[in-house]
Design a protein around this motif. Structure first.
Motif, PDB file in Angstrom:
ATOM      1  N   ASP A 189      26.447  13.666  12.983  1.00 36.06           N
ATOM      2  CA  ASP A 189      27.532  14.323  12.271  1.00 36.06           C
ATOM      3  C   ASP A 189      26.941  14.934  11.003  1.00 36.06           C
ATOM      4  O   ASP A 189      26.529  14.214  10.100  1.00 36.06           O
ATOM      5  CB  ASP A 189      28.616  13.289  11.932  1.00 36.06           C
ATOM      6  N   ASP A 214      28.097  16.443   8.416  1.00 33.70           N
ATOM      7  CA  ASP A 214      28.735  16.270   7.106  1.00 33.70           C
ATOM      8  C   ASP A 214      28.701  14.836   6.613  1.00 33.70           C
ATOM      9  O   ASP A 214      29.168  14.547   5.515  1.00 33.70           O
ATOM     10  CB  ASP A 214      30.177  16.778   7.153  1.00 33.70           C
ATOM     11  N   LEU A 215      28.183  13.943   7.426  1.00 32.07           N
ATOM     12  CA  LEU A 215      28.064  12.550   6.992  1.00 32.07           C
ATOM     13  C   LEU A 215      26.614  12.292   6.568  1.00 32.07           C
ATOM     14  O   LEU A 215      25.698  13.008   6.983  1.00 32.07           O
ATOM     15  CB  LEU A 215      28.459  11.589   8.115  1.00 32.07           C
ATOM     16  N   TRP A 258      37.537   9.980   7.159  1.00 34.25           N
ATOM     17  CA  TRP A 258      36.527  10.479   6.227  1.00 34.25           C
ATOM     18  C   TRP A 258      36.331  11.979   6.404  1.00 34.25           C
ATOM     19  O   TRP A 258      36.249  12.725   5.439  1.00 34.25           O
ATOM     20  CB  TRP A 258      35.211   9.721   6.437  1.00 34.25           C
ATOM     21  N   TRP A 261      37.760   5.259  10.749  1.00 34.81           N
ATOM     22  CA  TRP A 261      37.120   5.559   9.467  1.00 34.81           C
ATOM     23  C   TRP A 261      36.458   6.942   9.506  1.00 34.81           C
ATOM     24  O   TRP A 261      36.605   7.735   8.575  1.00 34.81           O
ATOM     25  CB  TRP A 261      36.074   4.474   9.158  1.00 34.81           C
ATOM     26  N   ARG A 262      35.749   7.217  10.593  1.00 37.84           N
ATOM     27  CA  ARG A 262      35.041   8.497  10.692  1.00 37.84           C
ATOM     28  C   ARG A 262      36.042   9.659  10.653  1.00 37.84           C
ATOM     29  O   ARG A 262      35.825  10.654   9.968  1.00 37.84           O
ATOM     30  CB  ARG A 262      34.235   8.535  11.994  1.00 37.84           C
ATOM     31  N   MET A 300      29.112  19.849  20.132  1.00 38.71           N
ATOM     32  CA  MET A 300      28.074  19.434  19.188  1.00 38.71           C
ATOM     33  C   MET A 300      27.338  18.188  19.696  1.00 38.71           C
ATOM     34  O   MET A 300      26.343  17.785  19.144  1.00 38.71           O
ATOM     35  CB  MET A 300      28.675  19.143  17.815  1.00 38.71           C
ATOM     36  N   GLY A 301      27.901  17.545  20.691  1.00 38.99           N
ATOM     37  CA  GLY A 301      27.201  16.414  21.294  1.00 38.99           C
ATOM     38  C   GLY A 301      27.642  15.051  20.809  1.00 38.99           C
ATOM     39  O   GLY A 301      27.320  14.051  21.435  1.00 38.99           O
ATOM     40  N   SER A 302      28.372  14.991  19.665  1.00 38.01           N
ATOM     41  CA  SER A 302      28.693  13.651  19.160  1.00 38.01           C
ATOM     42  C   SER A 302      29.665  12.894  20.077  1.00 38.01           C
ATOM     43  O   SER A 302      29.757  11.678  20.022  1.00 38.01           O
ATOM     44  CB  SER A 302      29.225  13.704  17.729  1.00 38.01           C
ATOM     45  N   ILE A 353      27.716  10.462  22.179  1.00 35.62           N
ATOM     46  CA  ILE A 353      27.371   9.192  21.549  1.00 35.62           C
ATOM     47  C   ILE A 353      28.546   8.226  21.680  1.00 35.62           C
ATOM     48  O   ILE A 353      28.371   7.037  21.968  1.00 35.62           O
ATOM     49  CB  ILE A 353      26.991   9.429  20.062  1.00 35.62           C
ATOM     50  N   GLN A 396      25.936   6.803   6.815  1.00 33.94           N
ATOM     51  CA  GLN A 396      27.255   6.843   7.449  1.00 33.94           C
ATOM     52  C   GLN A 396      27.142   7.064   8.955  1.00 33.94           C
ATOM     53  O   GLN A 396      27.872   6.449   9.734  1.00 33.94           O
ATOM     54  CB  GLN A 396      28.111   7.953   6.819  1.00 33.94           C
ATOM     55  N   THR A 422      23.063  15.011  18.029  1.00 31.73           N
ATOM     56  CA  THR A 422      24.407  14.436  18.136  1.00 31.73           C
ATOM     57  C   THR A 422      24.806  13.750  16.832  1.00 31.73           C
ATOM     58  O   THR A 422      25.663  12.880  16.826  1.00 31.73           O
ATOM     59  CB  THR A 422      24.478  13.427  19.296  1.00 31.73           C
TER      60      THR A 422
END
Lengths: 254, 268
Positions: free
Chosen positions: A99, A101-102, B19, B15-16, B94-96, B99, A106, A97
């Motif tokens: 990211d 690209d970070l 970015w 911010w994420r 993707m699962g994020s 979170i 980050q 989970t």
């Protein structure tokens, strides 16, 4: 900032699941599941594919809502006191989970912000957790550049950032090489033993179980057995966990 | 302490998103190329074909290029809203998203923060587009650039909320093509972005009604009036109402007990 981990006493119940049932449409995924995990205890949730492990995790993390039964984290009802309960929980999901690209930093900054940590305190916690996993030197690298084992380490560091009382790991070693697997298994056991964190570790790999672990065997949505390794072996009358597992799941092959 | 937690989490999410937008250069360029193609090519070609009578908020005859600029600002926000929805589906696959949803804050707040983040990105895009249009001699009154900000915020939130709502229903990334065909294109073409309502009425009374009640039309009109220093109350109320409806449905869609999440099944 005070964090939950220091507030839990050494024998407190970190996770309590009572009479939990869940269905997808007409198909029952969990059927009257119940167990408890104490602080400092490493519980291994063992079950073949389709046993209901991921569903159980989705319910504990409240991605799904339990329609019957009750889940408490450190005494907080996940349904009624969701924020308090989730604040005491650290999770490593089966699927990554992070990211991609970070950078490592980050990703962890983002997680710290979600848990209300900021400034020096967040940086300090990130450094502590990354150093413990030997990943601090790689903090400026993008996740995409890391191998599977290192990504998992970052995910574990992230899950521990807010000092949870309960750590959930859903098959965290799948796809990793033997040394990476070994490192993670040992590190998580160390967390339970030395830092008093309760761990619920879902797996279908028997060699990840330590003799002092608590075993919960889930099969077709039901708990077939729960107890220490010695108790389960005694109950099934066999010599190894592998034999006990097959005996309890009626010869189900992995 | 709790307030600080909310504040940090919201900025973390914004911010994420920003970015990610900055690092995905092709996304930034394509977000600009689309409206510029409409402005430089389509509008230039149709300049003589579409005669436009004087109608509020314009006080004189205007060129077609001038007419479609607010519509293109809306288009940027419409596509951005859908892009955010796409990124939500991506995050979930993707699962994020997990979170985000397992952090100790109310789900409505997390979704609202996501929405604000997407809107901030879309406003940035609109201002860059208006800057290029300015160089192309399309020059609304200077104060309009200030007035347009609250209008863009509201329209961006409304279109973002629509994206959020759709993302709670879309199971997989592959289904996103359906959103293009069934949501973006009808909403865009059945609106006042490219032609005024009275023009549509000349062709079909039904289309006229559909375009009138299309929330995207109202968002475009809100932007159009604001750009010329005027406040369109009907468009404001309608856009606000649409935002509330879409956001409520999106929150329900992401609610673990009432929404779509539990119908998707688990793997183990």
């Amino acid at each position: 900032m005070k964090l939950a981990f220091s507030q839990i006493d050494s024998r407190a119940t970190a996770l309590s699941v009572k009479d939990l049932s869940f269905s997808y449409g007409g198909k029952k995924a969990l059927d009257h599941v119940g167990f408890e995990i104490q602080a400092g205890e490493c519980a291994v949730l063992l079950g073949p594919n389709g046993a209901g492990k991921s569903t159980l995790f989705a319910l504990i993390t409240r991605l799904y809502d339990a329609r019957s039964g009750r889940i408490e984290l450190c005494g907080f009802d996940i349904k009624k006191q969701t924020s308090k309960a989730l604040g005491r929980l650290g999770v490593v999901f089966q699927q990554s989970t992070l990211d991609m690209d970070l950078t490592v930093m980050q990703n962890l900054d983002y997680h710290a912000a979600l848990h209300g940590m900021g400034g020096k305190f967040a940086k300090q916690r990130i450094q502590q957790e990354l150093e413990r996993l030997n990943m601090y030197e790689r903090r400026k690298e993008k996740i995409r550049q890391l191998n599977g084992g290192h990504r998992r380490r970052v995910e574990i560091a992230r899950a521990l950032l807010h000092k949870p009382s309960l750590l959930l790991l859903d098959e965290p070693t799948v796809g990793l090489d033997v040394p990476s697997r070994q490192d993670i298994v040992e590190y998580v056991h160390h967390l339970a033993k030395d830092e008093n964190i309760a761990v619920l570790w879902a797996t279908h790999l028997i060699d990840e179980i330590f003799p002092e672990d608590k075993l919960i065997i889930l099969h077709k949505g039901q708990i077939e057995a729960a107890g220490s390794v010695a108790e389960i072996l005694q109950q099934t009358g066999v010599a190894t966990i592998k034999e006990a597992f097959y005996a309890l799941t009626q010869g189900t092959q992995e | 302490m709790k307030f600080l937690h909310y504040w940090r989490a919201m900025w973390g999410i914004i911010w994420r998103e920003c970015w990610r937008f900055v690092t995905q250069r092709e996304r930034f360029v394509s977000a600009l190329v689309r409206p510029l193609v409409w402005l430089f090519i389509f509008a230039a070609g149709f300049r003589s074909a579409l005669g436009l009578a004087i109608s509020p908020p314009y006080e004189t005859y205007i060129l077609y290029e001038v007419y479609i600029v607010p519509g293109l600002c809306g288009m940027i926000q419409l596509f951005n809203g859908m892009q955010s929805s796409l990124s939500m589906v991506y995050d979930r696959e993707m699962g994020s998203m997990r979170i985000l949803l397992t952090c100790p804050l109310p789900r409505w707040f997390l979704l609202l923060s996501k929405l604000l983040a997407g809107t901030a990105v879309s406003i940035l895009q609109v201002y860059v587009f208006l800057g290029i249009a300015w160089c192309y001699e399309i020059r609304p009154p200077i104060p309009g650039f200030g007035w347009i900000l609250p209008a863009l915020t509201l329209s961006g939130l409304m279109l973002g909320a629509l994206g959020l709502l759709l993302s709670s229903f879309i199971k997989q990334l592959e289904n996103f093509a359906g959103v293009m065909n069934f949501v973006i294109f009808p909403m865009f073409f059945m609106s006042t972005a490219l032609y005024p309502l009275w023009k549509i009425k000349e062709s079909s009374a039904l289309l006229y009604r559909l375009a009138e009640y299309n929330p995207f039309s109202q968002a475009v009109e809100l932007i159009r009036y604001a750009l010329y220093g005027q406040f369109n109350q009907t468009a404001f109320v309608y856009t606000l109402a649409a935002l509330i409806v879409f956001m409520t449905l999106a929150i329900l869609g992401y609610n673990p007990s009432k929404g779509m999440m539990t119908r998707k099944g688990g793997s183990g």
